[in-house]
Write a protein that holds these residues in place. Structure first.
Motif, mmCIF file in Angstrom:
data_model
loop_
_atom_site.group_PDB
_atom_site.id
_atom_site.type_symbol
_atom_site.label_atom_id
_atom_site.label_comp_id
_atom_site.label_asym_id
_atom_site.label_seq_id
_atom_site.Cartn_x
_atom_site.Cartn_y
_atom_site.Cartn_z
ATOM 1 N N ARG A 70 13.054 74.186 48.412
ATOM 2 C CA ARG A 70 13.357 72.909 47.862
ATOM 3 C C ARG A 70 12.172 72.154 47.145
ATOM 4 O O ARG A 70 12.128 70.741 47.085
ATOM 5 N N TYR A 71 11.121 72.770 46.863
ATOM 6 C CA TYR A 71 9.838 72.183 46.331
ATOM 7 C C TYR A 71 9.840 72.540 44.840
ATOM 8 O O TYR A 71 10.019 73.689 44.509
ATOM 9 N N TYR A 72 9.295 71.571 44.084
ATOM 10 C CA TYR A 72 9.018 71.852 42.480
ATOM 11 C C TYR A 72 7.498 72.349 42.643
ATOM 12 O O TYR A 72 6.711 71.426 43.353
ATOM 13 N N MET A 73 6.966 73.304 41.950
ATOM 14 C CA MET A 73 5.709 73.983 42.208
ATOM 15 C C MET A 73 5.130 74.078 40.973
ATOM 16 O O MET A 73 5.681 74.280 39.777
ATOM 17 N N ALA A 84 5.132 75.070 35.353
ATOM 18 C CA ALA A 84 5.874 74.718 36.709
ATOM 19 C C ALA A 84 7.225 75.524 36.562
ATOM 20 O O ALA A 84 7.915 76.187 35.770
ATOM 21 N N ILE A 85 7.622 75.487 38.122
ATOM 22 C CA ILE A 85 8.903 76.090 38.364
ATOM 23 C C ILE A 85 9.716 75.406 39.376
ATOM 24 O O ILE A 85 9.200 75.063 40.608
ATOM 25 N N ASP A 86 11.006 75.329 39.385
ATOM 26 C CA ASP A 86 11.775 74.591 40.314
ATOM 27 C C ASP A 86 12.402 75.612 41.084
ATOM 28 O O ASP A 86 12.112 76.935 41.266
ATOM 29 N N SER A 87 12.777 75.141 42.364
ATOM 30 C CA SER A 87 13.366 75.951 43.500
ATOM 31 C C SER A 87 14.690 77.071 42.968
ATOM 32 O O SER A 87 14.860 77.906 43.511
ATOM 33 N N ASN A 88 15.375 76.803 41.668
ATOM 34 C CA ASN A 88 16.059 77.674 41.292
ATOM 35 C C ASN A 88 15.698 78.431 40.111
ATOM 36 O O ASN A 88 16.193 79.364 39.408
ATOM 37 N N VAL A 118 -0.016 77.948 26.456
ATOM 38 C CA VAL A 118 -0.206 79.291 27.302
ATOM 39 C C VAL A 118 1.325 80.052 27.165
ATOM 40 O O VAL A 118 1.572 81.049 27.775
ATOM 41 N N LYS A 119 2.187 79.516 26.560
ATOM 42 C CA LYS A 119 3.442 80.148 26.251
ATOM 43 C C LYS A 119 3.286 81.522 25.535
ATOM 44 O O LYS A 119 2.508 81.720 24.659
ATOM 45 N N GLY A 120 3.845 82.562 25.981
ATOM 46 C CA GLY A 120 3.669 83.920 25.743
ATOM 47 C C GLY A 120 2.804 84.553 26.506
ATOM 48 O O GLY A 120 2.488 85.888 26.171
ATOM 49 N N ARG A 121 1.541 83.808 27.056
ATOM 50 C CA ARG A 121 0.592 84.571 27.737
ATOM 51 C C ARG A 121 0.655 84.559 29.353
ATOM 52 O O ARG A 121 0.021 85.551 29.802
ATOM 53 N N PHE A 122 0.952 83.283 29.714
ATOM 54 C CA PHE A 122 1.096 82.953 31.197
ATOM 55 C C PHE A 122 2.442 83.081 31.580
ATOM 56 O O PHE A 122 3.533 82.794 30.907
ATOM 57 N N THR A 123 2.645 83.582 32.921
ATOM 58 C CA THR A 123 4.050 83.665 33.631
ATOM 59 C C THR A 123 3.984 83.220 35.130
ATOM 60 O O THR A 123 2.885 83.753 35.609
ATOM 61 N N ILE A 124 4.947 82.035 35.163
ATOM 62 C CA ILE A 124 4.828 81.564 36.411
ATOM 63 C C ILE A 124 6.136 82.272 37.209
ATOM 64 O O ILE A 124 6.958 82.543 36.776
ATOM 65 N N SER A 125 5.652 82.624 38.494
ATOM 66 C CA SER A 125 6.791 83.026 39.378
ATOM 67 C C SER A 125 6.711 82.732 40.871
ATOM 68 O O SER A 125 5.278 82.154 41.225
ATOM 69 N N VAL A 162 10.555 65.867 41.095
ATOM 70 C CA VAL A 162 9.744 65.954 39.530
ATOM 71 C C VAL A 162 10.551 65.627 38.396
ATOM 72 O O VAL A 162 11.502 66.437 38.330
ATOM 73 N N SER A 163 10.073 64.754 37.902
ATOM 74 C CA SER A 163 11.064 64.414 36.413
ATOM 75 C C SER A 163 10.121 65.099 35.097
ATOM 76 O O SER A 163 10.910 65.546 34.430
ATOM 77 N N TYR A 164 8.937 65.006 35.151
ATOM 78 C CA TYR A 164 8.264 65.595 34.424
ATOM 79 C C TYR A 164 7.405 66.749 34.600
ATOM 80 O O TYR A 164 6.092 66.358 35.208
ATOM 81 N N PRO A 165 7.725 67.924 34.814
ATOM 82 C CA PRO A 165 7.013 68.985 35.557
ATOM 83 C C PRO A 165 5.537 69.363 35.345
ATOM 84 O O PRO A 165 4.837 69.818 35.939
#
Length: 121
Positions: free
Chosen positions: A29-32, A48-52, A61-68, A99-102
């Protein structure tokens, strides 16, 4: 509270790849988020990534970086491909419950100590 420890930084040539990891003492339940800061510049949001599993990325960084994330391991990742010299900086992992603005660093309470990424041309 949550403790965050980043790893995986290093030096790489332009076009190369790195994978950053962030081990968290608590995770559910943390936003990371991943942030970076170059010398003399403001800290900026990278991804950034939420718990879902919903993600946000900076345009640069779009298309180059991936958060997981791996919830079983309480670990956040940032896969960085096609690195550019302008990606150089200290990379920080951050967490918060609301977090409202990730991609805004002001939204996050908990921070790691950072890991340095240097990309040479």
């Amino acid at each position: 509270q949550v403790q965050l420890v980043e790893s995986g930084g290093g030096s790489v040539q332009a076009g190369g790849s790195l994978r950053l990891s962030c081990a968290a003492s608590r995770y559910s339940r943390y936003y990371m988020g991943w942030f970076r800061q170059a010398p003399g510049k403001e800290r900026e949001g990278v991804a950034a990534i939420d718990s879902n599993g919903s993600t946000s990325y900076a345009d640069s960084v779009k298309g180059r970086f991936t958060i997981s994330q791996d919830n079983a391991k309480n670990t956040l990742y940032l896969q960085m491909n096609s690195l550019k010299p302008e990606d150089t900086g200290m990379y920080y992992c951050a967490a918060d419950t609301t977090v409202s603005y990730p991609l805004r660093h002001q939204q996050y309470t908990y921070w790691g100590q950072g890991t340095q990424v240097t990309v040479s041309s």
